[in-house]
Design an enzyme around this catalytic site. Structure first.
Site, PDB file in Angstrom:
ATOM      1  N   ASN A  43      60.188  55.988  18.846  1.00  6.68           N
ATOM      2  CA  ASN A  43      59.355  55.504  18.927  1.00  6.68           C
ATOM      3  C   ASN A  43      58.736  55.247  16.359  1.00  6.68           C
ATOM      4  O   ASN A  43      58.298  56.881  16.777  1.00  6.68           O
ATOM      5  CB  ASN A  43      58.018  56.805  19.484  1.00  6.68           C
ATOM      6  CG  ASN A  43      56.663  56.041  20.010  1.00  6.68           C
ATOM      7  OD1 ASN A  43      56.570  54.688  19.660  1.00  6.68           O
ATOM      8  ND2 ASN A  43      56.467  56.066  21.006  1.00  6.68           N
ATOM      9  N   HIS A 128      50.647  62.982  34.835  1.00  9.95           N
ATOM     10  CA  HIS A 128      49.738  63.331  33.813  1.00  9.95           C
ATOM     11  C   HIS A 128      48.728  62.453  34.909  1.00  9.95           C
ATOM     12  O   HIS A 128      48.352  61.760  35.313  1.00  9.95           O
ATOM     13  CB  HIS A 128      50.057  61.805  32.875  1.00  9.95           C
ATOM     14  CG  HIS A 128      51.154  63.042  31.674  1.00  9.95           C
ATOM     15  ND1 HIS A 128      51.226  61.890  30.389  1.00  9.95           N
ATOM     16  CD2 HIS A 128      52.687  63.324  32.535  1.00  9.95           C
ATOM     17  CE1 HIS A 128      52.586  62.691  30.223  1.00  9.95           C
ATOM     18  NE2 HIS A 128      53.162  63.710  31.450  1.00  9.95           N
ATOM     19  N   ARG A 153      50.560  67.502  34.971  1.00 10.51           N
ATOM     20  CA  ARG A 153      49.651  68.204  33.737  1.00 10.51           C
ATOM     21  C   ARG A 153      48.539  67.127  33.669  1.00 10.51           C
ATOM     22  O   ARG A 153      47.794  66.266  33.362  1.00 10.51           O
ATOM     23  CB  ARG A 153      50.778  67.252  33.082  1.00 10.51           C
ATOM     24  CG  ARG A 153      50.766  67.946  31.291  1.00 10.51           C
ATOM     25  CD  ARG A 153      51.015  67.279  30.509  1.00 10.51           C
ATOM     26  NE  ARG A 153      50.685  65.895  29.149  1.00 10.51           N
ATOM     27  CZ  ARG A 153      50.657  65.456  28.590  1.00 10.51           C
ATOM     28  NH1 ARG A 153      51.924  65.229  28.090  1.00 10.51           N
ATOM     29  NH2 ARG A 153      49.736  63.955  28.233  1.00 10.51           N
ATOM     30  N   TYR A 165      43.806  63.725  22.120  1.00 13.05           N
ATOM     31  CA  TYR A 165      45.195  63.468  22.669  1.00 13.05           C
ATOM     32  C   TYR A 165      45.037  62.828  24.234  1.00 13.05           C
ATOM     33  O   TYR A 165      44.552  63.564  24.815  1.00 13.05           O
ATOM     34  CB  TYR A 165      46.775  64.558  22.545  1.00 13.05           C
ATOM     35  CG  TYR A 165      47.375  64.556  23.271  1.00 13.05           C
ATOM     36  CD1 TYR A 165      48.058  63.840  22.724  1.00 13.05           C
ATOM     37  CD2 TYR A 165      47.324  64.948  24.676  1.00 13.05           C
ATOM     38  CE1 TYR A 165      49.545  63.514  23.539  1.00 13.05           C
ATOM     39  CE2 TYR A 165      48.748  65.125  25.027  1.00 13.05           C
ATOM     40  CZ  TYR A 165      50.129  64.049  24.689  1.00 13.05           C
ATOM     41  OH  TYR A 165      50.884  63.813  25.204  1.00 13.05           O
ATOM     42  N   HIS A 220      50.749  69.833  21.918  1.00 13.09           N
ATOM     43  CA  HIS A 220      50.658  68.522  21.517  1.00 13.09           C
ATOM     44  C   HIS A 220      50.565  69.584  19.838  1.00 13.09           C
ATOM     45  O   HIS A 220      50.359  68.958  19.013  1.00 13.09           O
ATOM     46  CB  HIS A 220      49.848  67.319  21.314  1.00 13.09           C
ATOM     47  CG  HIS A 220      50.610  66.457  21.567  1.00 13.09           C
ATOM     48  ND1 HIS A 220      51.103  65.904  20.935  1.00 13.09           N
ATOM     49  CD2 HIS A 220      51.201  66.503  22.058  1.00 13.09           C
ATOM     50  CE1 HIS A 220      51.729  64.298  20.629  1.00 13.09           C
ATOM     51  NE2 HIS A 220      52.047  64.811  22.146  1.00 13.09           N
ATOM     52  N   GLU A 244      53.220  73.440  27.286  1.00 18.12           N
ATOM     53  CA  GLU A 244      53.630  72.630  26.020  1.00 18.12           C
ATOM     54  C   GLU A 244      53.950  72.760  25.189  1.00 18.12           C
ATOM     55  O   GLU A 244      52.181  72.139  24.742  1.00 18.12           O
ATOM     56  CB  GLU A 244      54.601  71.430  27.016  1.00 18.12           C
ATOM     57  CG  GLU A 244      54.626  70.241  26.638  1.00 18.12           C
ATOM     58  CD  GLU A 244      55.096  69.511  26.760  1.00 18.12           C
ATOM     59  OE1 GLU A 244      54.846  68.790  28.202  1.00 18.12           O
ATOM     60  OE2 GLU A 244      54.940  67.981  26.086  1.00 18.12           O
ATOM     61  N   GLU A 270      60.724  68.071  23.018  1.00 19.99           N
ATOM     62  CA  GLU A 270      60.697  66.846  23.218  1.00 19.99           C
ATOM     63  C   GLU A 270      61.203  66.274  21.508  1.00 19.99           C
ATOM     64  O   GLU A 270      61.928  64.846  21.423  1.00 19.99           O
ATOM     65  CB  GLU A 270      59.392  66.213  23.421  1.00 19.99           C
ATOM     66  CG  GLU A 270      57.798  66.685  22.539  1.00 19.99           C
ATOM     67  CD  GLU A 270      56.694  65.936  23.677  1.00 19.99           C
ATOM     68  OE1 GLU A 270      57.051  66.651  24.522  1.00 19.99           O
ATOM     69  OE2 GLU A 270      56.551  65.069  22.858  1.00 19.99           O
ATOM     70  N   ARG A 291      63.150  71.006  26.454  1.00 19.06           N
ATOM     71  CA  ARG A 291      62.494  69.975  26.893  1.00 19.06           C
ATOM     72  C   ARG A 291      63.045  68.770  26.242  1.00 19.06           C
ATOM     73  O   ARG A 291      62.711  67.816  26.013  1.00 19.06           O
ATOM     74  CB  ARG A 291      60.803  69.015  26.237  1.00 19.06           C
ATOM     75  CG  ARG A 291      59.812  70.505  27.732  1.00 19.06           C
ATOM     76  CD  ARG A 291      58.927  70.364  27.730  1.00 19.06           C
ATOM     77  NE  ARG A 291      58.748  68.889  28.282  1.00 19.06           N
ATOM     78  CZ  ARG A 291      58.335  67.420  27.770  1.00 19.06           C
ATOM     79  NH1 ARG A 291      58.009  67.221  26.368  1.00 19.06           N
ATOM     80  NH2 ARG A 291      58.257  67.051  28.751  1.00 19.06           N
ATOM     81  N   HIS A 320      61.874  64.961  28.240  1.00 21.40           N
ATOM     82  CA  HIS A 320      61.007  64.992  27.665  1.00 21.40           C
ATOM     83  C   HIS A 320      60.787  63.024  28.834  1.00 21.40           C
ATOM     84  O   HIS A 320      61.857  62.877  28.805  1.00 21.40           O
ATOM     85  CB  HIS A 320      60.311  64.259  26.296  1.00 21.40           C
ATOM     86  CG  HIS A 320      59.855  63.859  25.476  1.00 21.40           C
ATOM     87  ND1 HIS A 320      59.921  62.482  25.278  1.00 21.40           N
ATOM     88  CD2 HIS A 320      58.803  63.532  26.542  1.00 21.40           C
ATOM     89  CE1 HIS A 320      58.606  61.798  24.192  1.00 21.40           C
ATOM     90  NE2 HIS A 320      57.637  63.156  25.251  1.00 21.40           N
ATOM     91  N   ASP A 324      57.682  55.857  25.888  1.00 18.25           N
ATOM     92  CA  ASP A 324      59.178  55.324  24.521  1.00 18.25           C
ATOM     93  C   ASP A 324      60.331  55.550  25.148  1.00 18.25           C
ATOM     94  O   ASP A 324      61.119  55.042  24.535  1.00 18.25           O
ATOM     95  CB  ASP A 324      58.229  55.491  23.808  1.00 18.25           C
ATOM     96  CG  ASP A 324      58.486  56.945  23.342  1.00 18.25           C
ATOM     97  OD1 ASP A 324      58.390  57.845  24.641  1.00 18.25           O
ATOM     98  OD2 ASP A 324      58.835  58.186  21.908  1.00 18.25           O
ATOM     99  N   GLU A 347      59.287  65.194  33.554  1.00 18.45           N
ATOM    100  CA  GLU A 347      57.961  64.795  33.183  1.00 18.45           C
ATOM    101  C   GLU A 347      58.194  63.103  34.288  1.00 18.45           C
ATOM    102  O   GLU A 347      58.953  62.549  33.117  1.00 18.45           O
ATOM    103  CB  GLU A 347      58.071  64.373  32.432  1.00 18.45           C
ATOM    104  CG  GLU A 347      56.034  64.570  31.319  1.00 18.45           C
ATOM    105  CD  GLU A 347      56.108  64.433  29.532  1.00 18.45           C
ATOM    106  OE1 GLU A 347      57.172  64.324  29.257  1.00 18.45           O
ATOM    107  OE2 GLU A 347      55.611  64.572  29.397  1.00 18.45           O
ATOM    108  N   TRP A 411      50.018  65.816  14.678  1.00 21.94           N
ATOM    109  CA  TRP A 411      49.725  64.981  15.943  1.00 21.94           C
ATOM    110  C   TRP A 411      50.079  65.505  17.695  1.00 21.94           C
ATOM    111  O   TRP A 411      49.676  65.932  18.047  1.00 21.94           O
ATOM    112  CB  TRP A 411      49.763  63.485  15.887  1.00 21.94           C
ATOM    113  CG  TRP A 411      49.087  62.985  16.963  1.00 21.94           C
ATOM    114  CD1 TRP A 411      48.383  62.713  17.508  1.00 21.94           C
ATOM    115  CD2 TRP A 411      49.922  62.118  18.189  1.00 21.94           C
ATOM    116  NE1 TRP A 411      48.088  61.988  18.236  1.00 21.94           N
ATOM    117  CE2 TRP A 411      49.058  61.402  18.841  1.00 21.94           C
ATOM    118  CE3 TRP A 411      51.507  62.212  18.647  1.00 21.94           C
ATOM    119  CZ2 TRP A 411      49.712  61.081  20.550  1.00 21.94           C
ATOM    120  CZ3 TRP A 411      52.118  61.785  19.596  1.00 21.94           C
ATOM    121  CH2 TRP A 411      51.332  61.013  20.277  1.00 21.94           C
TER     122      TRP A 411
HETATM  123 MG   LIG Z   1      54.373  66.547  25.338  1.00 22.93          MG
END
Ligand SMILES: [Mg+2]
Length: 411
Positions: A43, A128, A153, A165, A220, A244, A270, A291, A320, A324, A347, A411
């Site tokens: 990504n 999510h 989540r 986020y 994150h 996570e 991830e 993950r 993950h 993307d 996920e 991020w």
């Molecule tokens: Mg994540």
């Protein structure tokens, strides 16, 4: 081995398309006509991996026997001298997944049968729920539970911050958000504001939904180890399935600090590319779920190795599943997940959009929050090059995060 199919690799195509968002797809064609597909999407850096595949990988593979998955994996890993790294490992992953797809088709068996067969009927997923307020998040979670998901989540906007986020208002993703101005979006971050507000989300979730459902949360990578330890303790009463990416991924020893202070289960991986990135985390039992994704960590061959290693230390795989990752990645992970004795949870944010469904087809179905894997030979996925040609590459980036004083943050 003498195969009834001539699996000499005769053509390799790398297609960067944007059916709703960018994907890098690899297609390996063999002399007998059987072909396989792989996902190499990184990504925000899609053209780098596409160039790597076209310029440096393809010439080495033309004329090779597609059955030789392990040797080709080692050739592309050890043979380049420059080991690891996201671009290299995504390229290896795409080749590896395409070769497993071909081997399955040649054997007339789904890939999970080649891995050792099914360990379960279907794969558990988590969805999510992300909202601009706690009520908004919990309303979305309730709708997901009503659809049959049993694990969700939860993320919510941090009060006092202009953006948070995952909270995108009327945009479906970051890709859509920046379609008119392709530069990394910037989001503010305040650890204090986050720590002061996050417990409320889970307190209200448990009081609304009770104790039967599974709840998860993604930090994150915004915290330090001791902050993450405090968060883990704070959330213990709400019984998360896992917390996570509590801390950025590079320093594996950070997780010892968190582990020393909390029984909240921990998940990470991830953005890892190899088994070496998670070796200490797993062997020290500092985490509960690993993950890594097939696309970013070297494909089925590599993820199978991580799963077997993790099983020795009571660590389960929870790959993950962001938007993307193309349906090819989902298929590869579904075949691994239905086989892996230590599979945990997948996920899941949907198999794709209307546009991506014109380009990708897959033999996976979602029922009551579980992914069922079909018995098509290979991975049961296909990629329509003509449909993809209608959707050319569209430059896009992941966001960046800054503290309120302007300091760049994770991020
Ligand atoms: Mg994540």
């Amino acid at each position: 081995m003498k195969s009834k199919h001539d699996l000499t690799i005769t053509d390799i195509r790398v297609i960067v398309s944007s059916p709703g968002r960018n994907f890098v797809t690899l297609k390996i064609v063999t002399k007998c006509g059987l072909y396989g597909v792989g996902d190499a999407t990184v990504n925000g850096r899609e053209q780098a991996v596409a160039a790597y595949l076209k310029e440096h990988v393809t010439p080495c593979l033309i004329g090779r026997n597609a059955h030789e998955i392990e040797d080709i994996w080692q050739y592309l890993y050890k043979g380049v001298y420059w080991r690891k790294g996201p671009i290299n490992m995504a390229a290896i992953a795409a080749v590896d997944v395409a070769l497993w797809d071909i081997k399955g088709k040649a054997a007339d068996l789904p890939v999970y049968e080649l891995l050792g067969g099914k360990s379960r009927k279907a794969i558990a997923t988590y969805a999510h729920a992300t909202g601009s307020t706690i009520d908004d998040t919990l309303d979305k979670a309730e709708a997901l539970f009503a659809q049959g998901f049993t694990a969700v989540r939860l993320q919510t906007a941090v009060p006092g911050l202009k953006a948070s986020y995952g909270v995108l208002g009327d945009k479906k993703d970051y890709f859509e958000q920046q379609s008119s101005r392709p530069l990394p979006p910037e989001e503010p971050w305040s650890t204090r504001k986050y720590m002061n507000s996050i417990e409320d989300l889970f307190r209200q979730a448990r009081s609304r939904f009770g104790t039967e459902v599974q709840l998860l949360h993604d930090v994150h990578s915004r915290l330090t180890p001791i902050e993450a330890a405090r968060l883990g303790k704070m959330l213990e009463p709400y019984d998360l399935l896992f917390l996570e990416d509590a801390v950025a991924a590079e320093n594996q020893d950070s997780y010892r600090i968190i582990r020393d202070h909390t029984t909240t289960p921990l998940a990470i991986g991830e953005i890892y590319n190899t088994i070496w990135d998670c070796k200490e985390l797993i062997q020290n039992q500092w985490i509960d779920y690993i993950r890594t994704a097939t696309t970013h960590a070297g494909g089925i061959t590599a993820l199978r190795r991580i799963a077997d290693f993790a099983a020795l230390f009571h660590v389960r795989i929870a790959p993950h599943g962001a938007p993307d990752l193309s349906p090819i990645c989902y298929a590869a992970q579904a075949h691994l997940g239905i086989w892996a004795p230590n599979f945990g949870i997948q996920e899941f944010v949907g198999f794709g959009s209307d546009k991506s469904n014109e380009v990708f087809s897959y033999d996976l179905t979602l029922t009551e929050g579980m992914i069922h894997v079909g018995d098509s030979p290979g991975l049961g996925v296909d990629f329509n090059e003509e449909a993809a040609a209608q959707y050319p590459y569209n430059r896009s980036y992941l966001p960046v995060s800054r503290l309120e004083d302007g300091t760049l943050w994770s991020w």
